[in-house]
Scaffold this motif. Structure first.
Motif, PDB file in Angstrom:
ATOM      1  N   ALA A  84       0.849  -1.190   0.000  1.00  0.00           N
ATOM      2  CA  ALA A  84       0.000   0.000   0.000  1.00  0.00           C
ATOM      3  C   ALA A  84       0.881   1.235   0.000  1.00  0.00           C
ATOM      4  CB  ALA A  84      -0.917   0.007   1.214  1.00  0.00           C
ATOM      5  N   ARG A  85       0.438   2.251  -0.734  1.00  0.00           N
ATOM      6  CA  ARG A  85       1.183   3.509  -0.823  1.00  0.00           C
ATOM      7  C   ARG A  85       0.259   4.662  -0.480  1.00  0.00           C
ATOM      8  NH1 ARG A  85       3.325   7.483  -5.000  1.00  0.00           N
ATOM      9  NH2 ARG A  85       1.822   6.652  -6.486  1.00  0.00           N
ATOM     10  N   ASN A  86       0.703   5.505   0.429  1.00  0.00           N
ATOM     11  CA  ASN A  86      -0.025   6.707   0.813  1.00  0.00           C
ATOM     12  C   ASN A  86       0.228   7.780  -0.249  1.00  0.00           C
ATOM     13  OD1 ASN A  86      -0.992   9.063   1.961  1.00  0.00           O
ATOM     14  ND2 ASN A  86      -0.079   8.707   3.966  1.00  0.00           N
ATOM     15  N   LEU A  87      -0.834   8.264  -0.862  1.00  0.00           N
ATOM     16  CA  LEU A  87      -0.725   9.262  -1.923  1.00  0.00           C
ATOM     17  C   LEU A  87      -0.834  10.693  -1.397  1.00  0.00           C
ATOM     18  CD1 LEU A  87      -3.050   7.501  -4.516  1.00  0.00           C
ATOM     19  CD2 LEU A  87      -0.546   7.430  -4.408  1.00  0.00           C
ATOM     20  N   THR A  88      -0.903  10.861  -0.074  1.00  0.00           N
ATOM     21  CA  THR A  88      -1.142  12.177   0.513  1.00  0.00           C
ATOM     22  C   THR A  88       0.059  12.657   1.316  1.00  0.00           C
ATOM     23  OG1 THR A  88      -2.027  11.497   2.669  1.00  0.00           O
ATOM     24  CG2 THR A  88      -3.552  11.431   0.798  1.00  0.00           C
ATOM     25  N   ASP A  89      -0.044  13.893   1.783  1.00  0.00           N
ATOM     26  CA  ASP A  89       1.004  14.440   2.638  1.00  0.00           C
ATOM     27  C   ASP A  89       0.616  14.390   4.109  1.00  0.00           C
ATOM     28  OD1 ASP A  89      -0.942  16.379   2.655  1.00  0.00           O
ATOM     29  OD2 ASP A  89       0.354  18.006   1.948  1.00  0.00           O
ATOM     30  N   GLY A  90      -0.335  13.501   4.458  1.00  0.00           N
ATOM     31  CA  GLY A  90      -0.743  13.275   5.843  1.00  0.00           C
ATOM     32  C   GLY A  90      -0.787  11.794   6.157  1.00  0.00           C
ATOM     33  N   ASN A  91      -0.911  11.439   7.413  1.00  0.00           N
ATOM     34  CA  ASN A  91      -1.038  10.035   7.818  1.00  0.00           C
ATOM     35  C   ASN A  91      -2.363   9.465   7.338  1.00  0.00           C
ATOM     36  OD1 ASN A  91       1.419  10.061   9.214  1.00  0.00           O
ATOM     37  ND2 ASN A  91       0.439  10.842  11.062  1.00  0.00           N
ATOM     38  N   VAL A  92      -2.351   8.191   6.957  1.00  0.00           N
ATOM     39  CA  VAL A  92      -3.563   7.500   6.513  1.00  0.00           C
ATOM     40  C   VAL A  92      -3.609   6.121   7.172  1.00  0.00           C
ATOM     41  CG1 VAL A  92      -4.798   6.494   4.546  1.00  0.00           C
ATOM     42  CG2 VAL A  92      -3.664   8.693   4.290  1.00  0.00           C
ATOM     43  N   SER A  93      -4.774   5.756   7.698  1.00  0.00           N
ATOM     44  CA  SER A  93      -5.030   4.404   8.196  1.00  0.00           C
ATOM     45  C   SER A  93      -5.946   3.699   7.200  1.00  0.00           C
ATOM     46  CB  SER A  93      -5.708   4.445   9.565  1.00  0.00           C
ATOM     47  OG  SER A  93      -4.868   5.069  10.507  1.00  0.00           O
ATOM     48  N   PHE A  94      -5.813   2.381   7.093  1.00  0.00           N
ATOM     49  CA  PHE A  94      -6.625   1.639   6.134  1.00  0.00           C
ATOM     50  C   PHE A  94      -6.857   0.214   6.631  1.00  0.00           C
ATOM     51  CE2 PHE A  94      -2.362   0.488   5.025  1.00  0.00           C
ATOM     52  CZ  PHE A  94      -2.443  -0.815   4.591  1.00  0.00           C
ATOM     53  N   GLN A  95      -7.826  -0.450   6.015  1.00  0.00           N
ATOM     54  CA  GLN A  95      -8.085  -1.868   6.236  1.00  0.00           C
ATOM     55  C   GLN A  95      -7.728  -2.634   4.973  1.00  0.00           C
ATOM     56  OE1 GLN A  95     -12.267  -2.036   7.179  1.00  0.00           O
ATOM     57  NE2 GLN A  95     -11.865  -1.949   9.374  1.00  0.00           N
ATOM     58  N   ALA A  96      -7.089  -3.778   5.132  1.00  0.00           N
ATOM     59  CA  ALA A  96      -6.859  -4.710   4.033  1.00  0.00           C
ATOM     60  C   ALA A  96      -7.962  -5.761   4.115  1.00  0.00           C
ATOM     61  CB  ALA A  96      -5.481  -5.353   4.134  1.00  0.00           C
ATOM     62  N   ARG A  97      -8.874  -5.722   3.157  1.00  0.00           N
ATOM     63  CA  ARG A  97     -10.041  -6.605   3.157  1.00  0.00           C
ATOM     64  C   ARG A  97      -9.908  -7.654   2.058  1.00  0.00           C
ATOM     65  NH1 ARG A  97     -14.740  -1.943   3.371  1.00  0.00           N
ATOM     66  NH2 ARG A  97     -14.018  -0.920   5.298  1.00  0.00           N
ATOM     67  N   TYR A  98     -10.515  -8.806   2.305  1.00  0.00           N
ATOM     68  CA  TYR A  98     -10.461  -9.897   1.326  1.00  0.00           C
ATOM     69  C   TYR A  98     -11.860 -10.425   1.060  1.00  0.00           C
ATOM     70  CZ  TYR A  98     -10.943 -12.877   5.424  1.00  0.00           C
ATOM     71  OH  TYR A  98     -11.395 -13.460   6.576  1.00  0.00           O
ATOM     72  N   ALA A  99     -11.978 -11.080  -0.081  1.00  0.00           N
ATOM     73  CA  ALA A  99     -13.165 -11.851  -0.417  1.00  0.00           C
ATOM     74  C   ALA A  99     -12.693 -13.177  -0.988  1.00  0.00           C
ATOM     75  CB  ALA A  99     -14.045 -11.126  -1.424  1.00  0.00           C
ATOM     76  N   ILE A 100     -13.141 -14.267  -0.373  1.00  0.00           N
ATOM     77  CA  ILE A 100     -12.866 -15.602  -0.898  1.00  0.00           C
ATOM     78  C   ILE A 100     -14.079 -15.946  -1.759  1.00  0.00           C
ATOM     79  CG2 ILE A 100     -12.418 -18.016  -0.346  1.00  0.00           C
ATOM     80  CD1 ILE A 100     -11.466 -17.009   2.440  1.00  0.00           C
ATOM     81  N   LEU A 101     -13.849 -16.085  -3.065  1.00  0.00           N
ATOM     82  CA  LEU A 101     -14.953 -16.171  -4.008  1.00  0.00           C
ATOM     83  C   LEU A 101     -15.517 -17.581  -4.178  1.00  0.00           C
ATOM     84  CD1 LEU A 101     -13.435 -13.791  -6.687  1.00  0.00           C
ATOM     85  CD2 LEU A 101     -14.964 -13.226  -4.777  1.00  0.00           C
ATOM     86  N   ASN A 102     -14.786 -18.580  -3.741  1.00  0.00           N
ATOM     87  CA  ASN A 102     -15.242 -19.955  -3.949  1.00  0.00           C
ATOM     88  C   ASN A 102     -15.069 -20.805  -2.684  1.00  0.00           C
ATOM     89  OD1 ASN A 102     -12.411 -19.903  -4.153  1.00  0.00           O
ATOM     90  ND2 ASN A 102     -12.372 -21.717  -5.428  1.00  0.00           N
ATOM     91  N   ALA A 103     -15.428 -20.259  -1.548  1.00  0.00           N
ATOM     92  CA  ALA A 103     -15.279 -20.993  -0.281  1.00  0.00           C
ATOM     93  C   ALA A 103     -16.363 -22.048  -0.133  1.00  0.00           C
ATOM     94  CB  ALA A 103     -15.330 -20.024   0.890  1.00  0.00           C
TER      95      ALA A 103
END
Length: 88
Positions: free
Chosen positions: A69-88
């Protein structure tokens, strides 16, 4: 078959920072898709982050995912890494 959604981890990026995380031991038979969603600060404007996903076959039945992940801003950013398992 069902689709399973979840959040694997949360991350924090300093201004203009790029970092890579990994998550291992995923079933190699699963079709998994990844998305990174900013959580703070709340900004209705230009994109805050961009991400890319790579993987490796860590064993005959397991996959390791690398999320960059790359922050495109000049401030701090928090994020979630989310997944989807498509064939569980």
């Amino acid at each position: 078959m069902a689709i399973i959604f979840g959040t694997q981890f949360t991350g924090n990026l300093a201004p203009n920072q790029t970092m890579t995380w990994f998550t291992h031991s995923w079933n190699a038979n699963w079709n998994v898709t990844w998305i990174c969603v900013p959580t703070s600060p709340v900004v209705d404007g230009p994109a805050q982050i961009e991400w890319s996903v790579k993987n490796t076959r860590q064993a005959s039945n397991l996959v390791k995912w690398f999320i960059t992940a790359r922050n495109l801003t000049d401030g701090n950013v928090s994020f979630q890494a989310r997944y989807a398992i498509l064939n569980a």
